[in-house]
Design a protein around this motif. Sequence first.
Motif, PDB file in Angstrom:
ATOM      1  N   LYS A  14      25.920  47.477  29.245  1.00  0.00           N
ATOM      2  CA  LYS A  14      26.367  48.448  28.231  1.00  0.00           C
ATOM      3  C   LYS A  14      27.491  49.344  28.763  1.00  0.00           C
ATOM      4  CE  LYS A  14      23.412  47.239  25.100  1.00  0.00           C
ATOM      5  NZ  LYS A  14      23.946  46.300  24.095  1.00  0.00           N
ATOM      6  N   SER A  15      27.465  49.583  30.081  1.00  0.00           N
ATOM      7  CA  SER A  15      28.482  50.451  30.675  1.00  0.00           C
ATOM      8  C   SER A  15      29.877  49.833  30.590  1.00  0.00           C
ATOM      9  CB  SER A  15      28.139  50.741  32.136  1.00  0.00           C
ATOM     10  OG  SER A  15      27.958  49.512  32.827  1.00  0.00           O
ATOM     11  N   LEU A  16      29.980  48.534  30.343  1.00  0.00           N
ATOM     12  CA  LEU A  16      31.286  47.878  30.227  1.00  0.00           C
ATOM     13  C   LEU A  16      31.709  47.701  28.769  1.00  0.00           C
ATOM     14  CD1 LEU A  16      30.989  45.087  32.972  1.00  0.00           C
ATOM     15  CD2 LEU A  16      32.214  47.259  33.114  1.00  0.00           C
ATOM     16  N   ASP A  17      30.828  48.063  27.850  1.00  0.00           N
ATOM     17  CA  ASP A  17      31.146  47.893  26.432  1.00  0.00           C
ATOM     18  C   ASP A  17      32.364  48.756  26.078  1.00  0.00           C
ATOM     19  OD1 ASP A  17      30.890  46.890  23.922  1.00  0.00           O
ATOM     20  OD2 ASP A  17      29.432  48.389  23.262  1.00  0.00           O
ATOM     21  N   GLY A  18      33.323  48.161  25.433  1.00  0.00           N
ATOM     22  CA  GLY A  18      34.538  48.882  25.056  1.00  0.00           C
ATOM     23  C   GLY A  18      35.595  48.911  26.136  1.00  0.00           C
ATOM     24  N   MET A  19      35.269  48.414  27.321  1.00  0.00           N
ATOM     25  CA  MET A  19      36.237  48.454  28.423  1.00  0.00           C
ATOM     26  C   MET A  19      36.943  47.122  28.613  1.00  0.00           C
ATOM     27  SD  MET A  19      34.237  50.825  31.115  1.00  0.00           S
ATOM     28  CE  MET A  19      35.756  51.578  31.599  1.00  0.00           C
ATOM     29  N   ILE A  20      36.368  46.045  28.099  1.00  0.00           N
ATOM     30  CA  ILE A  20      36.950  44.717  28.321  1.00  0.00           C
ATOM     31  C   ILE A  20      37.547  44.166  27.028  1.00  0.00           C
ATOM     32  CG2 ILE A  20      36.436  42.338  28.993  1.00  0.00           C
ATOM     33  CD1 ILE A  20      34.189  43.459  30.783  1.00  0.00           C
ATOM     34  N   LEU A  21      36.802  44.312  25.947  1.00  0.00           N
ATOM     35  CA  LEU A  21      37.254  43.765  24.664  1.00  0.00           C
ATOM     36  C   LEU A  21      37.605  44.882  23.688  1.00  0.00           C
ATOM     37  CD1 LEU A  21      34.654  40.881  24.188  1.00  0.00           C
ATOM     38  CD2 LEU A  21      37.085  40.643  24.780  1.00  0.00           C
ATOM     39  N   VAL A  29      30.154  34.888  37.293  1.00  0.00           N
ATOM     40  CA  VAL A  29      31.128  35.918  36.930  1.00  0.00           C
ATOM     41  C   VAL A  29      31.156  36.977  38.028  1.00  0.00           C
ATOM     42  CG1 VAL A  29      31.797  37.621  35.196  1.00  0.00           C
ATOM     43  CG2 VAL A  29      30.571  35.556  34.500  1.00  0.00           C
ATOM     44  N   LYS A  30      32.364  37.293  38.504  1.00  0.00           N
ATOM     45  CA  LYS A  30      32.495  38.338  39.529  1.00  0.00           C
ATOM     46  C   LYS A  30      33.192  39.556  38.929  1.00  0.00           C
ATOM     47  CE  LYS A  30      34.437  35.281  42.366  1.00  0.00           C
ATOM     48  NZ  LYS A  30      35.115  34.687  43.526  1.00  0.00           N
ATOM     49  N   PHE A  31      32.709  40.740  39.311  1.00  0.00           N
ATOM     50  CA  PHE A  31      33.322  41.998  38.867  1.00  0.00           C
ATOM     51  C   PHE A  31      34.062  42.643  40.038  1.00  0.00           C
ATOM     52  CE2 PHE A  31      29.229  41.802  36.467  1.00  0.00           C
ATOM     53  CZ  PHE A  31      29.764  41.533  35.217  1.00  0.00           C
ATOM     54  N   PHE A  32      35.145  43.322  39.718  1.00  0.00           N
ATOM     55  CA  PHE A  32      35.916  43.972  40.776  1.00  0.00           C
ATOM     56  C   PHE A  32      36.250  45.424  40.409  1.00  0.00           C
ATOM     57  CE2 PHE A  32      36.644  39.467  41.357  1.00  0.00           C
ATOM     58  CZ  PHE A  32      36.433  39.327  42.710  1.00  0.00           C
ATOM     59  N   ALA A  33      36.565  46.178  41.455  1.00  0.00           N
ATOM     60  CA  ALA A  33      37.017  47.577  41.337  1.00  0.00           C
ATOM     61  C   ALA A  33      36.053  48.379  40.444  1.00  0.00           C
ATOM     62  CB  ALA A  33      38.462  47.636  40.850  1.00  0.00           C
ATOM     63  N   SER A  34      36.578  49.151  39.484  1.00  0.00           N
ATOM     64  CA  SER A  34      35.702  50.054  38.727  1.00  0.00           C
ATOM     65  C   SER A  34      34.692  49.282  37.873  1.00  0.00           C
ATOM     66  CB  SER A  34      36.532  50.987  37.835  1.00  0.00           C
ATOM     67  OG  SER A  34      37.312  50.239  36.931  1.00  0.00           O
ATOM     68  N   PHE A  35      35.011  48.043  37.492  1.00  0.00           N
ATOM     69  CA  PHE A  35      34.039  47.260  36.724  1.00  0.00           C
ATOM     70  C   PHE A  35      32.796  46.951  37.568  1.00  0.00           C
ATOM     71  CE2 PHE A  35      37.173  45.199  33.465  1.00  0.00           C
ATOM     72  CZ  PHE A  35      37.337  46.442  32.883  1.00  0.00           C
ATOM     73  N   ARG A  36      33.021  46.745  38.859  1.00  0.00           N
ATOM     74  CA  ARG A  36      31.886  46.506  39.759  1.00  0.00           C
ATOM     75  C   ARG A  36      31.011  47.758  39.815  1.00  0.00           C
ATOM     76  NH1 ARG A  36      33.077  44.110  45.642  1.00  0.00           N
ATOM     77  NH2 ARG A  36      33.626  42.398  44.264  1.00  0.00           N
ATOM     78  N   VAL A  47      34.538  32.810  37.111  1.00  0.00           N
ATOM     79  CA  VAL A  47      35.266  33.822  36.352  1.00  0.00           C
ATOM     80  C   VAL A  47      35.340  35.123  37.155  1.00  0.00           C
ATOM     81  CG1 VAL A  47      35.276  35.215  34.231  1.00  0.00           C
ATOM     82  CG2 VAL A  47      34.597  32.801  34.149  1.00  0.00           C
ATOM     83  N   ALA A  48      36.513  35.735  37.170  1.00  0.00           N
ATOM     84  CA  ALA A  48      36.715  37.026  37.840  1.00  0.00           C
ATOM     85  C   ALA A  48      37.282  38.007  36.814  1.00  0.00           C
ATOM     86  CB  ALA A  48      37.685  36.867  39.003  1.00  0.00           C
ATOM     87  N   ILE A  49      36.695  39.200  36.762  1.00  0.00           N
ATOM     88  CA  ILE A  49      37.129  40.199  35.774  1.00  0.00           C
ATOM     89  C   ILE A  49      37.585  41.472  36.498  1.00  0.00           C
ATOM     90  CG2 ILE A  49      36.491  41.476  33.688  1.00  0.00           C
ATOM     91  CD1 ILE A  49      34.230  39.540  33.235  1.00  0.00           C
ATOM     92  N   PHE A  50      38.811  41.892  36.174  1.00  0.00           N
ATOM     93  CA  PHE A  50      39.405  43.064  36.820  1.00  0.00           C
ATOM     94  C   PHE A  50      39.798  44.115  35.782  1.00  0.00           C
ATOM     95  CE2 PHE A  50      40.303  39.445  39.507  1.00  0.00           C
ATOM     96  CZ  PHE A  50      40.141  39.914  40.793  1.00  0.00           C
ATOM     97  N   PRO A  51      39.593  45.388  36.095  1.00  0.00           N
ATOM     98  CA  PRO A  51      40.153  46.459  35.263  1.00  0.00           C
ATOM     99  C   PRO A  51      41.657  46.565  35.538  1.00  0.00           C
ATOM    100  CG  PRO A  51      39.161  47.397  37.213  1.00  0.00           C
ATOM    101  CD  PRO A  51      38.908  45.910  37.279  1.00  0.00           C
ATOM    102  N   PRO A  52      42.373  47.444  34.844  1.00  0.00           N
ATOM    103  CA  PRO A  52      43.792  47.630  35.167  1.00  0.00           C
ATOM    104  C   PRO A  52      43.970  48.005  36.637  1.00  0.00           C
ATOM    105  CG  PRO A  52      43.270  48.691  33.095  1.00  0.00           C
ATOM    106  CD  PRO A  52      41.957  48.252  33.682  1.00  0.00           C
ATOM    107  N   ILE A  53      44.852  47.285  37.296  1.00  0.00           N
ATOM    108  CA  ILE A  53      45.016  47.428  38.744  1.00  0.00           C
ATOM    109  C   ILE A  53      46.490  47.511  39.089  1.00  0.00           C
ATOM    110  CG2 ILE A  53      45.047  45.844  40.741  1.00  0.00           C
ATOM    111  CD1 ILE A  53      42.137  45.357  40.330  1.00  0.00           C
ATOM    112  N   GLY A  54      46.814  48.288  40.120  1.00  0.00           N
ATOM    113  CA  GLY A  54      48.198  48.334  40.609  1.00  0.00           C
ATOM    114  C   GLY A  54      48.199  48.560  42.099  1.00  0.00           C
ATOM    115  N   GLY A  55      49.341  48.438  42.692  1.00  0.00           N
ATOM    116  CA  GLY A  55      49.439  48.657  44.140  1.00  0.00           C
ATOM    117  C   GLY A  55      50.714  48.041  44.634  1.00  0.00           C
ATOM    118  N   GLY A  56      50.797  47.769  45.916  1.00  0.00           N
ATOM    119  CA  GLY A  56      52.014  47.115  46.392  1.00  0.00           C
ATOM    120  C   GLY A  56      52.258  47.359  47.856  1.00  0.00           C
ATOM    121  N   GLY A  66      45.773  45.396  30.027  1.00  0.00           N
ATOM    122  CA  GLY A  66      45.599  45.700  31.451  1.00  0.00           C
ATOM    123  C   GLY A  66      44.393  45.041  32.087  1.00  0.00           C
ATOM    124  N   VAL A  67      43.443  44.564  31.260  1.00  0.00           N
ATOM    125  CA  VAL A  67      42.269  43.879  31.822  1.00  0.00           C
ATOM    126  C   VAL A  67      42.658  42.438  32.150  1.00  0.00           C
ATOM    127  CG1 VAL A  67      39.950  43.012  31.315  1.00  0.00           C
ATOM    128  CG2 VAL A  67      40.605  45.328  30.625  1.00  0.00           C
TER     129      VAL A  67
END
Lengths: 95, 584
Positions: free
Chosen positions: A41-48, A7-14, A86-95, A60-61
């Motif tokens: 525990k720091s990710l609890d409530g942020m993914i599910l 499992v890989k974490f990205f951005a603020s989840f990392r 598996v790769a897990i990302f928080p809400p992300i935007g850009g362009g 957004g996840v």
Amino acid sequence: MKTQIEVKFFASFRDKAGDSSTKVEADTAGELLEKITRKYKSLDGMILEKGGSEPELKSGVTVMINGRNIRFLEGLETELDSEASVAIFPPIGGG
Amino acid sequence: MARKILRVNMEDETLSYEEVPEDYRYLGGRGLTSQIVADEVPPNCNPLGPNNKLVFAPGIVTGTSAPTSGRISVGGKSPLTGGIKEANAGTSFAQKLARLGIKAIIVEGKPENKGYRCLKVDDNEVELVDASEWSGIGLYEAYEGLRGEYGDDLGICGVGIAAELSGSNSGVAFNDMEGKPSRYAGRGGLGAVMASRGLKFVLVDDSGAPGVDIEDKEVFDQGRKKLSDALTEHDVTKPGGALNSYGTSVLVNIINESGALPQENFSRGSDEKSARVSGEKKADLIEERGGERPHRCSPGCLIGCSEVWKNEDGEEVGVLEYESVWSLGPDSGIYDLDTIGELNWQCNDLGLDTIEAGNTIAVAMDGGVKEFGDEEGALELMDEIRQGTPLGRILVNGTKFTGEAFGVTRIPTVKGQAMPAYDPRGIKGIGTTYATTPMGADHTAGYAIAPEIMGVGGDADPLSPEKAEMSRNLQYSTAVIDTTGHCLFTAFAVLDIPEGLEGMVEEVNGVLGTDLTVDDISDIGKSIIETERRFNSEAGFTKEDDRLPEYMREESLPPHNDVFDVSEEELDKVFGSLGMGESS
């Protein structure tokens, strides 16, 4: 025996996990995410979202299995095999 | 004070203010540049000849306290695509122009002499002064010199060596918050249109300017609050959110994981080395080396997606955006942020659009001019342009021209314009936008990545080939956002938070004294795109131009090994015959 999944974490989840990747034993995406939020525990409530009868992926996840977003597979029921990455990302935007 | 249009004739150097025609009163930004180009430029003219014009227009709410609204649109006939072009940038130049009460500047005529002029605009006068001394000199030095001569607090717009070479890849550079030339209306070669009129710079001083008239302050303030609340609430745009914390390069990893981050001239969709140039990596290095994040392209932005990036020696390089990092990096097989930073600086200094420049390097590498991953070689190509060598004169004309010069068959362009950082075989809605926008391959014309990858504004499977309706709706709403003067990134918030969209419309109503509703957005966007498509039709474009390159239907893209299978019928459903001479 359950499958060990990378499992890989990205951005603020990392940052919140303090890890860029980990390994978890799981047969489905939902089981994997439950274990992740118990392990970090720091990710609890942020993914599910756990308010309803069944947990749901938060808005957004993004969770990808081998590059495919589980929202377009079987969602949290998506099965994992030994080849799954598996790769897990928080809400992300850009362009 | 009524707004006015400044007309600049470069042939006889007459400068005049005109009243704003009733037809233009409710337009701004892209809506206004495209309408003026459609009204005044013959569609079949030579883009660098005497009949083309260059139009600058700040957005409707630009120059007010509306959040994240410092955009300026630049329009004309594109030497790259041969069609109508609007490119926009976030810069204080836009706000200063709007505060002077200037709704648009129209630059026309072509002088016979070869010298260059600088247009100076302030609250009291407008004049053309000689700027030939800056010919052949990089824009960083020139902007510093101009600030030294005329003052630090100026809006500056200029074109560089690439434009002087008449390059179809030459952008129009605007000042960033430090007064440097890093904010580009980059796409489509409008820099060469400006240089071909003998215009090198525009300087705007808004000291004592009257500001933007607001017809109904109460409505405006109500809208401003709603939009501000949406921007500070949404996970993508809020303080501490993805854009604010990691900048636009936060997309590198997610697009790479999706299998749609083009590598080595669109030959693969992912590479584990891409992580070396990701937003997360850049954020770590900014913390380690110093620099600045968050940072803003223009005053009043609530998102703050920009940054000040420093190289290994601690020298400020400027902002490295996602598109630039990708085009000058993975697309050329380069995975070193410092090399990318140097290439980015060279593009800004020469006056090149980074998306087009990176694609050009990549096709040149594919054609054997250099090897993929040759970092020094890529920098040498920049120097070829600076020196104006025969090779440099090929490169400065962009991806299609360069690819054809070197016998490359994999040329990732639509209507002659190079694709941005999403391979359409892996994300088909953005491919549908690339194919059908009047602008040539342009992700910002209808940003399907939002629903296809980010889950913003709904969820859409990126591999599904049925994307006509989604692309059409995004293109209509984008044309309106580009007309208001808001940054396109406000869309992340307003697509998900209805009150934010209401607020944006109320801001416009407050400024113009109109009573538009959210339901009017689609019709306004449709009208703008109809105008643009009519121009292109009269310039010779047909539905056969609304297609991706043939190889993308035939060569599959690893790792998903998919091709672009959106049918031609589906592509034609995006706009039907809109603007093409038949009823739609």
